[in-house]
Design an enzyme around this catalytic site. Structure first.
Site, PDB file in Angstrom:
ATOM      1  N   TYR A 147     -17.432 -20.211 -89.521  1.00 59.90           N
ATOM      2  CA  TYR A 147     -17.900 -21.591 -89.459  1.00 59.90           C
ATOM      3  C   TYR A 147     -17.097 -22.491 -90.394  1.00 59.90           C
ATOM      4  CZ  TYR A 147     -22.171 -20.247 -86.932  1.00 59.90           C
ATOM      5  OH  TYR A 147     -23.065 -19.791 -85.998  1.00 59.90           O
ATOM      6  N   LYS A 203     -43.228  -6.404-109.930  1.00 64.48           N
ATOM      7  CA  LYS A 203     -43.493  -7.583-109.108  1.00 64.48           C
ATOM      8  C   LYS A 203     -42.387  -7.757-108.067  1.00 64.48           C
ATOM      9  CE  LYS A 203     -41.242 -10.704-112.392  1.00 64.48           C
ATOM     10  NZ  LYS A 203     -41.369 -11.938-113.189  1.00 64.48           N
TER      11      LYS A 203
END
EC number: 5.1.1.1
Length: 383
Positions: free
Chosen positions: A277, A53
């Site tokens: 940042y 999956k």
């Protein structure tokens, strides 16, 4: 004068070539095969499914599934019908008799898509059982399916009340051939957790009075809870891809992935200059900072900011400042200038620093690290 709407169809992104790639993700198919063999040995050589999956946990189900089928997997599980439809031709080219299951079950109106594509649902409720039975009767054929019984996770599967109703009205299974009754363990990665034994007892109780069919309870970690939990079919997922299924002990499986990213620029800074940042990292003296072409858009999670490690020319260096969308920064002050220069690859995941270690730095689990790896890397498959 009215104009007709213009529609455009986005083309699929082209995988970067090695020469142009800012990063390289190397996936060792040989290690995946070996992990499957190790897990099968731990499962007493009984059948193991292949769980692919989420595009084989982010590593490419079209490349991974054939490897696992070659190792003997005859049951394959995905989460969504769309995944199964894409994978069915791949499996058909590998082996003529591989059962393909959809864990998320039978969505309303999808019966024909399952039947026409030779895909089996995992039936998770009485409503899904009734719909699959109607489809069987309408087509005058017997339709196989797995049936999930909720043993205490309270996620998918028939709860105790619905299981009792099914036991009292077995005609609801008209036209259905149960290929297995399955459930899922919630706490298998903690062998001492009391819910493991509670779920084992609940699974035994739920199966009583239902038709005879193989049983399946074990995920990756469940395999290591011992033979009482094994039943007839194991469903290992993350351990196949190198995630440790026994977190309190050394990993019994091999690492599968190596992630490298390219240095774009190196610059000298000094106190009190900051990096990235928020100015969360400030130099305390002369330093060299390498800006690297990987960020949270590539699956190198923002939560690793200021906590991660990388390897440059074999030397461990810290991640400094915040991870941004496309970039991260490394303090390479202790690395020889000629070994940390633009174009040089650095190791973000690899032999020195595996997926579980990176997950710990990110405050998450290896599953999320693997499934988050983006498509902007050049992918290389070994073995």
């Amino acid at each position: 004068m009215p104009t007709s709407p213009i529609t455009t169809e986005a083309s699929a992104p082209t995988a970067p070539s090695l020469a142009s790639a800012s990063g390289v993700l190397t996936i060792d198919l040989g290690a995946i095969a070996e992990n499957y063999r190790r897990l099968r040995k731990a499962f007493q050589e009984k059948p193991l499914a292949a769980v692919v999956k989420a595009d084989a946990y982010g590593l490419g189900m079209a490349e991974v599934a054939p490897v696992l089928v070659k190792q003997g997997a005859r049951s394959v599980f995905v989460a969504q019908l769309e995944e199964a439809i894409a994978l069915r031709p791949v499996l058909d080219a590998c082996h003529p008799a591989v059962s393909l299951y959809v864990l998320n079950g039978l969505m309303p109106g999808t019966e024909a898509a399952f039947i026409d594509n030779n895909i089996l649902p995992v039936l998770n409720s009485l409503g899904e059982i009734d719909a699959w039975s109607r489809a069987a009767v309408e087509r005058d054929r017997v339709l196989p399916a797995a049936i999930q019984l909720d043993s205490g996770m309270n996620r998918l599967g028939l709860p105790e009340a619905e299981t009792s109703q099914l036991r009292e009205a077995p005609e609801r299974l008209q036209g259905i051939a149960p290929t297995c009754f399955m459930s899922h363990l919630a706490c298998a990665d903690d062998p001492q957790h009391p819910q493991n034994a509670e779920q084992l007892a609940a699974f035994h109780a739920a199966r009583r009075g239902l038709p005879k069919a193989p049983a399946s309870l074990c995920n990756s970690s469940g395999i290591f809870l011992g033979p009482d939990y094994h039943f007839d079919l194991g469903r290992p997922g993350a351990a196949v891809y190198g995630v440790n299924p026994t977190p309190a002990a050394p990993s019994p499986v091999l690492a599968v992935v190596r992630l490298q990213a390219r240095i774009l620029q190196v610059r000298a800074i000094d106190a009190p200059q900051s990096v990235g940042y928020g100015a969360t990292h400030r130099a305390t003296g002369p330093a060299r900072i390498a800006t690297v072409a990987a960020g949270y858009a590539d699956g190198y999670l923002r939560s690793i900011s200021g906590r991660g490690r990388a390897w440059v020319d074999g030397r461990e260096v810290p991640v400094v400042g915040r991870i941004s969308m496309d970039l991260l920064a490394l303090d390479v002050t202790e690395v020889a200038p000629g070994a940390a220069c633009p174009g040089q690859m650095v190791d973000l995941l690899g032999p020195q620093h595996g997926v579980d270690a990176l997950a710990q730095e990110a405050g998450t689990i290896g599953y999320e690290i693997l499934t988050a790896l983006g498509r902007r890397y050049h992918r290389t498959y070994l073995g």
